[in-house]
Design a protein around this motif. Structure first.
Motif, PDB file in Angstrom:
ATOM      1  N   ILE A 235      -5.799 -79.674 -88.982  1.00  0.00           N
ATOM      2  CA  ILE A 235      -6.838 -78.818 -89.544  1.00  0.00           C
ATOM      3  C   ILE A 235      -6.304 -77.402 -89.660  1.00  0.00           C
ATOM      4  O   ILE A 235      -5.646 -76.901 -88.749  1.00  0.00           O
ATOM      5  CB  ILE A 235      -8.106 -78.862 -88.669  1.00  0.00           C
ATOM      6  N   VAL A 236      -6.582 -76.797 -90.800  1.00  0.00           N
ATOM      7  CA  VAL A 236      -6.182 -75.409 -91.058  1.00  0.00           C
ATOM      8  C   VAL A 236      -7.459 -74.620 -91.338  1.00  0.00           C
ATOM      9  O   VAL A 236      -8.328 -75.086 -92.078  1.00  0.00           O
ATOM     10  CB  VAL A 236      -5.221 -75.318 -92.263  1.00  0.00           C
ATOM     11  N   VAL A 237      -7.575 -73.433 -90.756  1.00  0.00           N
ATOM     12  CA  VAL A 237      -8.765 -72.593 -90.955  1.00  0.00           C
ATOM     13  C   VAL A 237      -8.346 -71.311 -91.667  1.00  0.00           C
ATOM     14  O   VAL A 237      -7.367 -70.668 -91.274  1.00  0.00           O
ATOM     15  CB  VAL A 237      -9.455 -72.270 -89.619  1.00  0.00           C
ATOM     16  N   CYS A 238      -9.107 -70.961 -92.697  1.00  0.00           N
ATOM     17  CA  CYS A 238      -8.766 -69.786 -93.492  1.00  0.00           C
ATOM     18  C   CYS A 238     -10.047 -69.063 -93.916  1.00  0.00           C
ATOM     19  O   CYS A 238     -11.137 -69.629 -93.857  1.00  0.00           O
ATOM     20  CB  CYS A 238      -7.958 -70.191 -94.723  1.00  0.00           C
ATOM     21  N   PRO A 239      -9.938 -67.811 -94.376  1.00  0.00           N
ATOM     22  CA  PRO A 239     -11.113 -67.144 -94.947  1.00  0.00           C
ATOM     23  C   PRO A 239     -11.554 -67.876 -96.214  1.00  0.00           C
ATOM     24  O   PRO A 239     -10.734 -68.486 -96.908  1.00  0.00           O
ATOM     25  CB  PRO A 239     -10.588 -65.737 -95.283  1.00  0.00           C
ATOM     26  N   PRO A 240     -12.846 -67.837 -96.546  1.00  0.00           N
ATOM     27  CA  PRO A 240     -13.320 -68.539 -97.749  1.00  0.00           C
ATOM     28  C   PRO A 240     -12.561 -68.158 -99.007  1.00  0.00           C
ATOM     29  O   PRO A 240     -12.298 -69.015 -99.860  1.00  0.00           O
ATOM     30  CB  PRO A 240     -14.792 -68.119 -97.831  1.00  0.00           C
ATOM     31  N   GLY A 241     -12.152 -66.901 -99.120  1.00  0.00           N
ATOM     32  CA  GLY A 241     -11.454 -66.454-100.315  1.00  0.00           C
ATOM     33  C   GLY A 241     -10.071 -67.047-100.492  1.00  0.00           C
ATOM     34  O   GLY A 241      -9.490 -66.981-101.587  1.00  0.00           O
ATOM     35  N   ALA A 242      -9.523 -67.650 -99.430  1.00  0.00           N
ATOM     36  CA  ALA A 242      -8.178 -68.224 -99.507  1.00  0.00           C
ATOM     37  C   ALA A 242      -8.181 -69.710 -99.842  1.00  0.00           C
ATOM     38  O   ALA A 242      -7.118 -70.306-100.013  1.00  0.00           O
ATOM     39  CB  ALA A 242      -7.432 -67.998 -98.185  1.00  0.00           C
ATOM     40  N   LEU A 243      -9.366 -70.325 -99.949  1.00  0.00           N
ATOM     41  CA  LEU A 243      -9.440 -71.773-100.181  1.00  0.00           C
ATOM     42  C   LEU A 243      -8.665 -72.208-101.422  1.00  0.00           C
ATOM     43  O   LEU A 243      -7.945 -73.203-101.402  1.00  0.00           O
ATOM     44  CB  LEU A 243     -10.901 -72.211-100.317  1.00  0.00           C
ATOM     45  N   ASN A 244      -8.837 -71.476-102.506  1.00  0.00           N
ATOM     46  CA  ASN A 244      -8.174 -71.842-103.762  1.00  0.00           C
ATOM     47  C   ASN A 244      -7.167 -70.779-104.187  1.00  0.00           C
ATOM     48  O   ASN A 244      -6.833 -70.663-105.361  1.00  0.00           O
ATOM     49  CB  ASN A 244      -9.236 -72.048-104.854  1.00  0.00           C
ATOM     50  N   ASP A 245      -6.685 -70.039-103.219  1.00  0.00           N
ATOM     51  CA  ASP A 245      -5.725 -68.971-103.469  1.00  0.00           C
ATOM     52  C   ASP A 245      -4.305 -69.549-103.533  1.00  0.00           C
ATOM     53  O   ASP A 245      -4.047 -70.677-103.077  1.00  0.00           O
ATOM     54  CB  ASP A 245      -5.831 -67.930-102.341  1.00  0.00           C
ATOM     55  N   ARG A 246      -3.391 -68.756-104.067  1.00  0.00           N
ATOM     56  CA  ARG A 246      -1.991 -69.163-104.133  1.00  0.00           C
ATOM     57  C   ARG A 246      -1.449 -69.497-102.744  1.00  0.00           C
ATOM     58  O   ARG A 246      -0.564 -70.350-102.594  1.00  0.00           O
ATOM     59  CB  ARG A 246      -1.179 -68.034-104.764  1.00  0.00           C
ATOM     60  N   ALA A 269     -21.128 -75.606-103.568  1.00  0.00           N
ATOM     61  CA  ALA A 269     -19.905 -76.331-103.236  1.00  0.00           C
ATOM     62  C   ALA A 269     -19.048 -76.532-104.485  1.00  0.00           C
ATOM     63  O   ALA A 269     -17.823 -76.351-104.452  1.00  0.00           O
ATOM     64  CB  ALA A 269     -20.247 -77.666-102.586  1.00  0.00           C
ATOM     65  N   ARG A 270     -19.695 -76.889-105.605  1.00  0.00           N
ATOM     66  CA  ARG A 270     -18.935 -77.091-106.839  1.00  0.00           C
ATOM     67  C   ARG A 270     -18.300 -75.796-107.328  1.00  0.00           C
ATOM     68  O   ARG A 270     -17.159 -75.795-107.811  1.00  0.00           O
ATOM     69  CB  ARG A 270     -19.855 -77.678-107.915  1.00  0.00           C
ATOM     70  N   GLN A 271     -19.017 -74.702-107.200  1.00  0.00           N
ATOM     71  CA  GLN A 271     -18.492 -73.416-107.648  1.00  0.00           C
ATOM     72  C   GLN A 271     -17.209 -73.046-106.904  1.00  0.00           C
ATOM     73  O   GLN A 271     -16.331 -72.394-107.464  1.00  0.00           O
ATOM     74  CB  GLN A 271     -19.546 -72.319-107.447  1.00  0.00           C
ATOM     75  N   ARG A 272     -17.106 -73.462-105.656  1.00  0.00           N
ATOM     76  CA  ARG A 272     -15.924 -73.141-104.848  1.00  0.00           C
ATOM     77  C   ARG A 272     -14.888 -74.268-104.861  1.00  0.00           C
ATOM     78  O   ARG A 272     -13.908 -74.203-104.119  1.00  0.00           O
ATOM     79  CB  ARG A 272     -16.334 -72.841-103.405  1.00  0.00           C
ATOM     80  N   ASN A 273     -15.118 -75.304-105.652  1.00  0.00           N
ATOM     81  CA  ASN A 273     -14.216 -76.462-105.685  1.00  0.00           C
ATOM     82  C   ASN A 273     -14.029 -77.079-104.302  1.00  0.00           C
ATOM     83  O   ASN A 273     -12.925 -77.448-103.901  1.00  0.00           O
ATOM     84  CB  ASN A 273     -12.854 -76.065-106.273  1.00  0.00           C
TER      85      ASN A 273
END
Length: 335
Positions: A235-246, A269-273
Motif C-alpha cells: 500500500i502506498v499513501v499519497c496526497p489526493p493531488g498526486a493520484l494521477n500525477d506524473r 470518484a469518476r472525476q478523480r479516476n
C-alpha cells in the motif's frame, strides 16, 4: 440595562468574535488573538499575534505554517480565563490529532464552538465528548441525509482484499495529509496489516509528528527510497493531488483508491479516476450530526460551513431553534 442574551459572541464572515475578550475562534485572517480548534488550513492560519490551541495543534501549526511566536498551549479539560470575564475550555472533538471543541462561558451562558468533529472511533485522537451548552455551533460538512458513512472496518477490508487479489500491483491511496492519511494507516494496523506502508514524500513529516505524539503507525518507507518491484503487493499513501500525477508513474501498475467521505458520490470518484472509492470521513455524517444535536440539547443551534439548509430544516421540523451562519473561507479539504 442588562445586555441581551449572548450579545457577547458574534458570528462574523471571517470567524466567531468574542467581544468582551476581543478575540476570535478560527478566524480566516490574521488577528491579535485567535482560539484555534484544529490544524486544518481552513481553521488554522499563521500571522496571529497570539494563538491558543492544544499542544498538538500548535505543533501541527508550527510544522505547516511556521507559527511559533505567540503560541499558548491549552490541554484538554483545561480552562483558561480570557479578558472580559470569559472562560475557555478545550474539549476533544475527535476530528484529527489535537482537534478540540471550545466551550466559552460568560455571564452564566455557555457556547460550544465545535470546529470540525466526528463521532466514530479513531485510533489517532481522543473521541468527541458531547457537552451541554446553551448555544451549539456545529459544522454541517455532510449535512444531507444521503451521507451515511459505513463502518471503517468494511472499507479497510475492501482495501486489503483488493491488495491481496493483485499481488503484482500496488494500491495507491489518496488521503489528506493531515489526519486522514494517519488514520488510514492506523486503521490498517488495527486490521492486522503489518507490512511496510510506502509514503509520498509530502506525507512524511506529518506522519512523524503523529508518531512523536504517541500514535503508532508501524513501519513506514518513502517511495523515493524504493525501486518499483519492492512496492509490488504493498500500500502506498499519497496526497489526493498526486493520484494521477506524473509521480505515480514510478509505482508498479497502481490501483488508485481515495479515502474520503465524498466517495459516497460516484461522480466524485469518476472525476478523480478512482478505481477503489473508500468512504472514510473525519466528519460526522447526517445521522451523527442530528444525534449530536439531540445529545447536546442546546437552546439554540448555529450551523456553519457545510450543507446548512438541510440541517437547519431538520432542526425546524424537530422544534429546535437554529440559524445558519454565513462564515467564509471554510473548505472541504478533500475529506
Amino acid at each position: 440595562m442588562a445586555a441581551a442574551p449572548f450579545s457577547w459572541i458574534n458570528p462574523e464572515p471571517h470567524g466567531i468574535h468574542i467581544a468582551p475578550a476581543d478575540c476570535w475562534v478560527d478566524p480566516s485572517r490574521p488577528v491579535d488573538k485567535a482560539l484555534v480548534t484544529h490544524g486544518h488550513a481552513d481553521h488554522a492560519r499563521g500571522g496571529h499575534g497570539q494563538t491558543v490551541a492544544t499542544p498538538e495543534t500548535l505543533a501541527i501549526m508550527e510544522l505547516r505554517y511556521a507559527t511559533r511566536d505567540g503560541a499558548t498551549p491549552v490541554e484538554y479539560g483545561e480552562t483558561i480565563r480570557l479578558p472580559g470575564g470569559v472562560d475557555a475550555t478545550y474539549i476533544p472533538a475527535g476530528h484529527v490529532l489535537g482537534s478540540a471543541q471550545i466551550l466559552l462561558e460568560h455571564a452564566g451562558e455557555r457556547v460550544i464552538v465545535t470546529g470540525d468533529y466526528k463521532r466514530r472511533h479513531d485510533p489517532t485522537c481522543p473521541p468527541f465528548e458531547a457537552t451541554p451548552c446553551d448555544i451549539f455551533i456545529t459544522e454541517a460538512t455532510f449535512g444531507l441525509p444521503v451521507f451515511c458513512h459505513p463502518p471503517i472496518k468494511e472499507e479497510m477490508q475492501k482495501l486489503l482484499d483488493r491488495l491481496a487479489a493483485h499481488p503484482d500491483r500496488c494500491v495507491l491511496v489518496g488521503a489528506y495529509a493531515l489526519g486522514k492519511a494517519q488514520r488510514v494507516i492506523a486503521e490498517l494496523r488495527r486490521a492486522g496489516h503489518t507490512q511496510p506502508i510506502y509514503l509520498h514524500g509530502a506525507m512524511e513529516k506529518m506522519c512523524r509528528l503523529y508518531e512523536e505524539h504517541g500514535v503508532d503507525l508501524g513501519e513506514l518507507r518513502l517511495v523515493a527510497d524504493a525501486d518499483k518491484d519492492a512496492m509490488r503487493g504493498h500500500i502506498v499513501v499519497c496526497p489526493p493531488g498526486a493520484l494521477n500525477d506524473r509521480w505515480s508513474r514510478r509505482l508498479p501498475d497502481p490501483i488508485t483508491a481515495m479515502a474520503s467521505g465524498w466517495m459516497r458520490i460516484r461522480q466524485r470518484a469518476r472525476q478523480r479516476n478512482v478505481e477503489l472509492p473508500l468512504v472514510i470521513s473525519d466528519h460526522a455524517d447526517w445521522g451523527e450530526l442530528t444525534r449530536t444535536i439531540e445529545e447536546v440539547d442546546a437552546s439554540e443551534n448555529w450551523i456553519t460551513h457545510g450543507r446548512e439548509d438541510a440541517l437547519l430544516r431538520w432542526c425546524q421540523l424537530h422544534q429546535r431553534r437554529a440559524r445558519a451562519l454565513a462564515l467564509v473561507g471554510y473548505e472541504d479539504e478533500d475529506d
